[in-house]
Design a protein around this motif. Structure first.
Motif, mmCIF file in Angstrom:
data_model
loop_
_atom_site.group_PDB
_atom_site.id
_atom_site.type_symbol
_atom_site.label_atom_id
_atom_site.label_comp_id
_atom_site.label_asym_id
_atom_site.label_seq_id
_atom_site.Cartn_x
_atom_site.Cartn_y
_atom_site.Cartn_z
ATOM 1 N N LYS A 62 -15.070 56.607 -47.291
ATOM 2 C CA LYS A 62 -15.911 55.997 -48.313
ATOM 3 C C LYS A 62 -17.386 55.916 -47.926
ATOM 4 O O LYS A 62 -18.261 55.951 -48.791
ATOM 5 N N ALA A 66 -23.307 51.750 -44.515
ATOM 6 C CA ALA A 66 -23.752 50.978 -45.689
ATOM 7 C C ALA A 66 -24.974 50.123 -45.397
ATOM 8 O O ALA A 66 -25.257 49.181 -46.132
ATOM 9 N N ALA A 68 -27.917 47.916 -42.884
ATOM 10 C CA ALA A 68 -27.924 46.800 -41.937
ATOM 11 C C ALA A 68 -26.751 45.902 -42.295
ATOM 12 O O ALA A 68 -26.292 45.895 -43.436
ATOM 13 N N ALA A 81 -34.742 38.848 -37.025
ATOM 14 C CA ALA A 81 -34.724 40.030 -37.898
ATOM 15 C C ALA A 81 -35.718 41.074 -37.391
ATOM 16 O O ALA A 81 -35.441 42.276 -37.387
ATOM 17 N N GLY A 113 -30.200 51.101 -44.015
ATOM 18 C CA GLY A 113 -30.158 51.585 -42.626
ATOM 19 C C GLY A 113 -29.320 52.843 -42.460
ATOM 20 O O GLY A 113 -29.535 53.602 -41.508
HETATM 21 N N1 CO8 Z 1 -23.291 44.636 -44.423
HETATM 22 C C1 CO8 Z 1 -22.169 43.928 -44.173
HETATM 23 N N2 CO8 Z 1 -21.008 44.143 -44.801
HETATM 24 C C2 CO8 Z 1 -20.975 45.117 -45.727
HETATM 25 C C3 CO8 Z 1 -22.101 45.898 -46.043
HETATM 26 C C4 CO8 Z 1 -23.308 45.627 -45.336
HETATM 27 N N3 CO8 Z 1 -24.419 46.342 -45.524
HETATM 28 N N4 CO8 Z 1 -21.770 46.770 -47.005
HETATM 29 C C5 CO8 Z 1 -20.475 46.559 -47.276
HETATM 30 N N5 CO8 Z 1 -20.001 45.560 -46.518
HETATM 31 C C6 CO8 Z 1 -18.632 44.994 -46.522
HETATM 32 C C7 CO8 Z 1 -18.392 44.151 -47.746
HETATM 33 O O1 CO8 Z 1 -18.887 42.835 -47.552
HETATM 34 C C8 CO8 Z 1 -16.875 44.206 -47.846
HETATM 35 O O2 CO8 Z 1 -16.335 43.333 -46.882
HETATM 36 P P1 CO8 Z 1 -15.063 42.384 -47.271
HETATM 37 O O3 CO8 Z 1 -13.951 43.377 -47.546
HETATM 38 O O4 CO8 Z 1 -14.845 41.582 -46.032
HETATM 39 O O5 CO8 Z 1 -15.456 41.623 -48.477
HETATM 40 C C9 CO8 Z 1 -16.549 45.615 -47.394
HETATM 41 O O6 CO8 Z 1 -17.693 46.060 -46.646
HETATM 42 C C10 CO8 Z 1 -16.344 46.579 -48.537
HETATM 43 O O7 CO8 Z 1 -17.496 46.498 -49.381
HETATM 44 P P2 CO8 Z 1 -17.414 46.294 -50.975
HETATM 45 O O8 CO8 Z 1 -16.190 45.495 -51.309
HETATM 46 O O9 CO8 Z 1 -18.740 45.777 -51.426
HETATM 47 O O10 CO8 Z 1 -17.185 47.799 -51.423
HETATM 48 P P3 CO8 Z 1 -17.620 48.443 -52.817
HETATM 49 O O11 CO8 Z 1 -16.994 49.793 -52.848
HETATM 50 O O12 CO8 Z 1 -17.352 47.532 -53.944
HETATM 51 O O13 CO8 Z 1 -19.213 48.614 -52.716
HETATM 52 C C11 CO8 Z 1 -21.289 49.222 -51.640
HETATM 53 C C12 CO8 Z 1 -19.763 49.450 -51.740
HETATM 54 C C13 CO8 Z 1 -21.947 49.692 -52.904
HETATM 55 C C14 CO8 Z 1 -21.796 50.053 -50.472
HETATM 56 C C15 CO8 Z 1 -21.560 47.734 -51.423
HETATM 57 O O14 CO8 Z 1 -20.744 47.273 -50.352
HETATM 58 C C16 CO8 Z 1 -22.992 47.429 -51.074
HETATM 59 O O15 CO8 Z 1 -23.831 47.401 -51.964
HETATM 60 N N6 CO8 Z 1 -23.275 47.186 -49.786
HETATM 61 C C17 CO8 Z 1 -24.607 46.840 -49.345
HETATM 62 C C18 CO8 Z 1 -25.501 48.041 -49.317
HETATM 63 C C19 CO8 Z 1 -26.910 47.651 -48.954
HETATM 64 O O16 CO8 Z 1 -27.569 46.901 -49.652
HETATM 65 N N7 CO8 Z 1 -27.393 48.178 -47.824
HETATM 66 C C20 CO8 Z 1 -28.735 47.932 -47.374
HETATM 67 C C21 CO8 Z 1 -28.762 46.756 -46.461
HETATM 68 S S1 CO8 Z 1 -30.401 46.309 -46.022
HETATM 69 C C22 CO8 Z 1 -30.861 47.457 -44.897
HETATM 70 O O17 CO8 Z 1 -30.135 48.303 -44.482
HETATM 71 C C23 CO8 Z 1 -32.286 47.371 -44.451
HETATM 72 C C24 CO8 Z 1 -32.374 47.312 -42.988
HETATM 73 C C25 CO8 Z 1 -33.668 46.728 -42.612
HETATM 74 C C26 CO8 Z 1 -33.470 45.533 -41.713
HETATM 75 C C27 CO8 Z 1 -34.757 45.305 -41.012
HETATM 76 C C28 CO8 Z 1 -34.753 44.019 -40.256
HETATM 77 C C29 CO8 Z 1 -36.160 43.746 -39.818
#
Ligand code: CO8
Length: 262
Positions: A62, A66, A68, A81, A113
């Motif tokens: 999948k 995904a 940070a 952070a 990330g």
């Molecule tokens: N972090 C932690 N856990 C995550 C993340 C994540 N980024 N993405 C998914 N998960 C976890 C979910 O919480 C879930 O866990 P649980 O089963 O325990 O509830 C499991 O993975 C499965 O996820 P979903 O149920 O949400 O799966 P879907 O198929 O419904 O959705 C998505 C998949 C679309 C990928 C969705 O999970 C999502 O939107 N995830 C977040 C994506 C995101 O926003 N990423 C960007 C994060 S910010 C970043 O990366 C910037 C970094 C900069 C930091 C700088 C610091 C200074």
């Protein structure tokens, strides 16, 4: 083979495959993963000499990565952070500087990330089900692991702005069209095709590839004039290698080269 808690390593011919192995969180970059990536680079830089390329991918069908780890990030203050972001800056810069090519084999979500790690690789192969995006704006954040720098350089300023400002997710076909991915392949062929490219690279001079890569990385920060000086220096160093003596002699003698690797 070296073991890591959050990464899995395997070998296919001349390629080392690094799998980010946290499928329950869609391979999000928890602090433990970032620490392991650093330890992996330490290990690879000192002992990975037999490999001619690295493939980075994510565990499961999948997700590549995904982003940070938002759960961990939610518990951080701004100093923590910042440290997390700077540590990933170092990881991406060191990945970019590995002597051998690094291919991101993106097998699903490459978000935040995840997209930023892929951008630190030399190029990206994407599976048909891959998607890319910088969704930080949905969290009130901005890219923090290098996306603001590397995305415009890879796909151009205007397209990068559109993706960063909207947080929109794009599919692999669009990633290919805008030059973010080099090719799109069926998921089951993704690793095979990346390995085949590393096998192709393994047939040419290792010193020449390392030389070209190091020059390309340096040029990223330079204007055309200064970048041409780097190219001249790199060419001169390549010219003096035994690989080049052998490569040129083999051409003249109408035979295949046998590169000594130095
Ligand atoms: N972090 C932690 N856990 C995550 C993340 C994540 N980024 N993405 C998914 N998960 C976890 C979910 O919480 C879930 O866990 P649980 O089963 O325990 O509830 C499991 O993975 C499965 O996820 P979903 O149920 O949400 O799966 P879907 O198929 O419904 O959705 C998505 C998949 C679309 C990928 C969705 O999970 C999502 O939107 N995830 C977040 C994506 C995101 O926003 N990423 C960007 C994060 S910010 C970043 O990366 C910037 C970094 C900069 C930091 C700088 C610091 C200074």
């Amino acid at each position: 083979m070296k073991q890591f808690d959050t990464l899995a390593l395997s070998t296919r011919g001349p390629a080392l495959i690094l799998t980010i192995n946290q499928p329950k969180s869609l391979n999000a970059l928890a602090q433990e993963v970032v620490n392991d990536l650093e330890a992996f680079i330490d290990w690879f830089e000192t002992t990975g000499f037999e490999y001619r390329g690295v493939i980075i991918t994510g565990a499961g069908e999948k997700s590549f990565v995904a982003g940070a780890n938002i759960v961990q990030m939610n518990a951080m203050d701004s100093q923590a952070a910042l440290a997390y972001g700077r540590q990933m800056h170092a990881v991406t810069e060191r990945l970019e500087s590995l002597q051998v090519p690094v291919i991101a084999a993106v097998n699903g979500f490459a978000l935040g990330g995840g997209c930023e790690i892929a951008l630190a690789c030399d190029f990206i192969y994407a599976s048909e089900n891959a998607s890319f995006g910088q969704p930080e704006v949905n969290l009130g954040l901005v890219p923090g692991f290098g996306g603001s720098v590397r995305l415009p350089r890879r796909i151009g300023n205007a397209l990068a702005r559109e993706l960063i400002f909207t947080g929109r997710r794009i599919k692999s076909a669009e990633a290919l069209r805008i030059g973010l991915a080099n090719r799109v392949v069926p998921a089951e062929e993704l690793i095979d095709q990346a390995v085949a490219t590393i096998e192709e690279i393994a047939a040419v001079s290792p010193t020449a590839v390392a030389n070209a890569k190091s020059a390309l990385v340096q040029m990223d920060a330079l204007n055309t004039h200064d970048a041409l000086l780097v190219e001249a220096d790199s060419f001169q160093r390549a010219f003096a290698t035994n690989d080049s003596v052998e490569g040129r002699a083999a051409f003249v003698e109408k035979r295949s080269p046998n590169f000594p690797g130095n």
